[in-house]
Design a protein around this motif. Structure first.
Motif, mmCIF file in Angstrom:
data_model
loop_
_atom_site.group_PDB
_atom_site.id
_atom_site.type_symbol
_atom_site.label_atom_id
_atom_site.label_comp_id
_atom_site.label_asym_id
_atom_site.label_seq_id
_atom_site.Cartn_x
_atom_site.Cartn_y
_atom_site.Cartn_z
ATOM 1 N N THR A 80 0.792 8.510 -10.774
ATOM 2 C CA THR A 80 -0.426 9.070 -10.185
ATOM 3 C C THR A 80 -0.469 10.586 -10.338
ATOM 4 N N ARG A 99 -2.116 1.749 -15.071
ATOM 5 C CA ARG A 99 -1.379 0.505 -14.814
ATOM 6 C C ARG A 99 -0.263 0.300 -15.837
ATOM 7 N N ASP A 133 0.852 -1.190 0.000
ATOM 8 C CA ASP A 133 0.000 0.000 0.000
ATOM 9 C C ASP A 133 0.885 1.236 0.000
ATOM 10 N N THR A 190 -3.313 3.774 -2.636
ATOM 11 C CA THR A 190 -3.274 2.738 -3.670
ATOM 12 C C THR A 190 -2.755 1.430 -3.098
ATOM 13 N N ARG A 212 -7.942 3.621 -15.679
ATOM 14 C CA ARG A 212 -7.182 2.722 -14.802
ATOM 15 C C ARG A 212 -6.179 1.871 -15.588
ATOM 16 N N VAL A 249 -1.396 -2.234 -4.559
ATOM 17 C CA VAL A 249 -0.948 -2.873 -5.795
ATOM 18 C C VAL A 249 -0.425 -4.277 -5.491
ATOM 19 N N ILE A 263 -3.378 -3.080 -10.220
ATOM 20 C CA ILE A 263 -3.827 -2.124 -9.207
ATOM 21 C C ILE A 263 -5.022 -2.749 -8.504
ATOM 22 N N VAL A 320 4.500 4.381 -8.730
ATOM 23 C CA VAL A 320 3.099 4.704 -8.443
ATOM 24 C C VAL A 320 2.923 6.204 -8.201
ATOM 25 N N PHE A 335 -8.064 1.699 -5.623
ATOM 26 C CA PHE A 335 -7.806 3.119 -5.374
ATOM 27 C C PHE A 335 -8.755 3.562 -4.271
ATOM 28 N N VAL A 339 -4.482 9.966 -2.723
ATOM 29 C CA VAL A 339 -4.894 8.669 -3.271
ATOM 30 C C VAL A 339 -4.153 7.570 -2.522
#
Length: 265
Positions: free
Chosen positions: A127, A143, A73, A86, A139, A88, A166, A123, A169, A84
């Motif tokens: 982002t 990615r 995370d 995220t 999305r 993954v 991903i 990321v 979100f 955000v």
């Protein structure tokens, strides 16, 4: 008589020395071996199987080259400065030919040494190129850009990216509420547009029906001629005669009264 026990003891001691010194090592499936001599790695990547080594001087080190999975995370900021969160997931493996590099340069710990920092950096960098709404709508593009950065960075260290996804979100509560309100407004707008279109279609149908009825009446009026009127009168008279029961009406009045036939003698 004493020599036999001494031989047995000698054999046992030899076996113990062989086992303890371990002049051989095994590389299991999904791994590659790196032989170090007094701590210095050799130049040959050892494949799966049994390999001999010099006891006390050499050590067989294992490098995992099978596909491994990592999840993590992280927080980042979108282009419109929305926070955000995220999550993954990454599948990767060490190139077998790069086992020595991973062992020497990354301390045989590629996950903590290079993969986690690389994922976090990629990321955050990607982002920042998108707004919060674009992160949701695009999305797949997000990615793909993250994967491209990861592959370029990790390839320099002998690591191959197999899969990247991903997982989720997450945004702030206020942003989620704003998105929900916008979605509701768009749905109401679409419904209103559909209702308006339906009303327009129904109105056009009524106009077309009225026009058709008017045209039908006009055609009928054009077809009414004196001959047709006389023909209709004759047809009505014929139908009246067919329905007459042969009796004259018993009424009087007017300039010429009817004769009451029933009352005549």
């Amino acid at each position: 008589m004493n020599r036999l026990p001494l031989k047995v003891i000698g054999i046992v001691v030899a076996v113990i020395l062989v086992v303890s010194l371990a002049p051989f090592g095994t590389v299991p499936a999904g791994h590659r071996g790196v032989m170090t001599t007094f701590g210095s790695p050799g130049s040959e990547v050892l494949s799966e199987g049994i390999h001999f080594r010099i006891p006390l001087a050499q050590k067989l080190n294992l490098v995992n080259v099978s596909i491994q999975k990592g999840e993590g995370d992280g927080d980042a900021a979108s282009r419109d400065l929305q926070t955000v969160h995220t999550r993954v997931a990454l599948n990767y493996h060490v190139q077998p030919s790069a086992a020595i590099t991973v062992f020497r340069d990354l301390g045989n710990e590629p996950g903590t040494r290079i993969i986690i920092p690389s994922v976090q950096e990629a990321v955050k960098a990607v982002t920042a190129r998108f707004t919060a709404e674009e992160l949701i709508a695009k999305r797949t593009d997000v990615r793909d850009q993250i994967v491209a950065q990861l592959r370029e960075r990790l390839a320099r260290h002998g690591i191959v990216v197999d899969e990247f996804s991903i997982v989720n979100f997450n945004f702030s509560r206020s942003f989620n509420e704003a998105i929900e309100a916008k979605t509701t407004a768009e749905q109401l707008k679409l419904k209103a547009e559909r209702d308006l279109l339906r009303i327009e279609v129904e109105a056009k149908q009524r106009v077309a029906q009225a026009r058709a009825e008017a045209e039908s009446l006009a055609i009928q009026r054009q077809q009414v001629t004196p001959e047709l009127i006389r023909l209709r009168e004759m047809e009505n008279q014929r139908q009246a005669i067919e329905k007459w029961d042969g009796k004259l009406p018993n009424v009087s009045g007017g300039a010429i009264p009817f004769i009451n036939v029933n009352g005549a003698k």
